[in-house]
Design a protein around this motif. Structure first.
Motif, mmCIF file in Angstrom:
data_model
loop_
_atom_site.group_PDB
_atom_site.id
_atom_site.type_symbol
_atom_site.label_atom_id
_atom_site.label_comp_id
_atom_site.label_asym_id
_atom_site.label_seq_id
_atom_site.Cartn_x
_atom_site.Cartn_y
_atom_site.Cartn_z
ATOM 1 N N LEU A 15 0.929 -1.234 -0.044
ATOM 2 C CA LEU A 15 0.127 0.113 -0.031
ATOM 3 C C LEU A 15 0.963 1.257 -0.069
ATOM 4 O O LEU A 15 0.498 2.231 -0.858
ATOM 5 N N PHE A 16 1.932 1.177 0.943
ATOM 6 C CA PHE A 16 2.795 2.474 0.724
ATOM 7 C C PHE A 16 3.520 2.458 -0.386
ATOM 8 O O PHE A 16 3.723 3.967 -1.014
ATOM 9 N N ARG A 17 3.902 1.578 -0.972
ATOM 10 C CA ARG A 17 4.662 1.564 -2.482
ATOM 11 C C ARG A 17 3.934 2.201 -3.519
ATOM 12 O O ARG A 17 4.200 3.033 -4.207
ATOM 13 N N MET A 18 2.480 1.655 -3.459
ATOM 14 C CA MET A 18 1.591 2.372 -4.341
ATOM 15 C C MET A 18 1.247 3.919 -4.046
ATOM 16 O O MET A 18 1.005 4.523 -5.205
ATOM 17 N N GLU A 22 8.776 4.695 -0.028
ATOM 18 C CA GLU A 22 9.549 3.413 0.173
ATOM 19 C C GLU A 22 9.083 2.445 1.265
ATOM 20 O O GLU A 22 8.300 2.825 2.256
ATOM 21 N N ALA A 23 9.026 1.106 1.189
ATOM 22 C CA ALA A 23 8.786 0.371 2.208
ATOM 23 C C ALA A 23 9.731 -0.941 2.134
ATOM 24 O O ALA A 23 9.982 -1.365 1.232
#
Length: 100
Positions: A15-18, A22-23
């Motif tokens: 979700l954070f990458r979308m 960075e994750a």
């Protein structure tokens, strides 16, 4: 402007990458301390978000690091797999500004 780095489970990391952040996927919570140490060495990271389900098993080791860390700021966030609690936004802002 610095970057946000998420450390957590595969779902939250995706979700954070979308969203363009960075994750890092942390499979074993006991590796969290070493991952935080690597991220602290990076000059471009201003905020590290750690999902609660990764944080809870190693809370004792990480709490002292979080309480003394000013840059990057380290914050625990809920994930879909953890029980969420209300966040004290005022406290977080004061801490980010160096008053807490």
């Amino acid at each position: 402007m610095g970057k946000i780095l998420l450390m957590g489970d595969r779902y939250t990391a995706s979700l954070f990458r979308m969203m363009g952040s960075e994750a890092e996927v942390i499979e074993d919570p006991f590796n969290l301390n070493s991952e935080i140490e690597k991220a602290r060495k990076r000059e471009d990271i201003d905020l590290i978000l750690i999902t609660r389900d990764i944080y809870e098993p190693v809370r004792e080791k990480i709490d002292s690091l979080i309480s003394t860390q000013t840059k990057p700021l380290i914050t625990i966030i809920p994930s879909p797999f953890s029980e969420s609690k209300p966040m004290d936004v005022r406290k977080m802002i004061l801490r980010a500004l160096g008053f807490g």
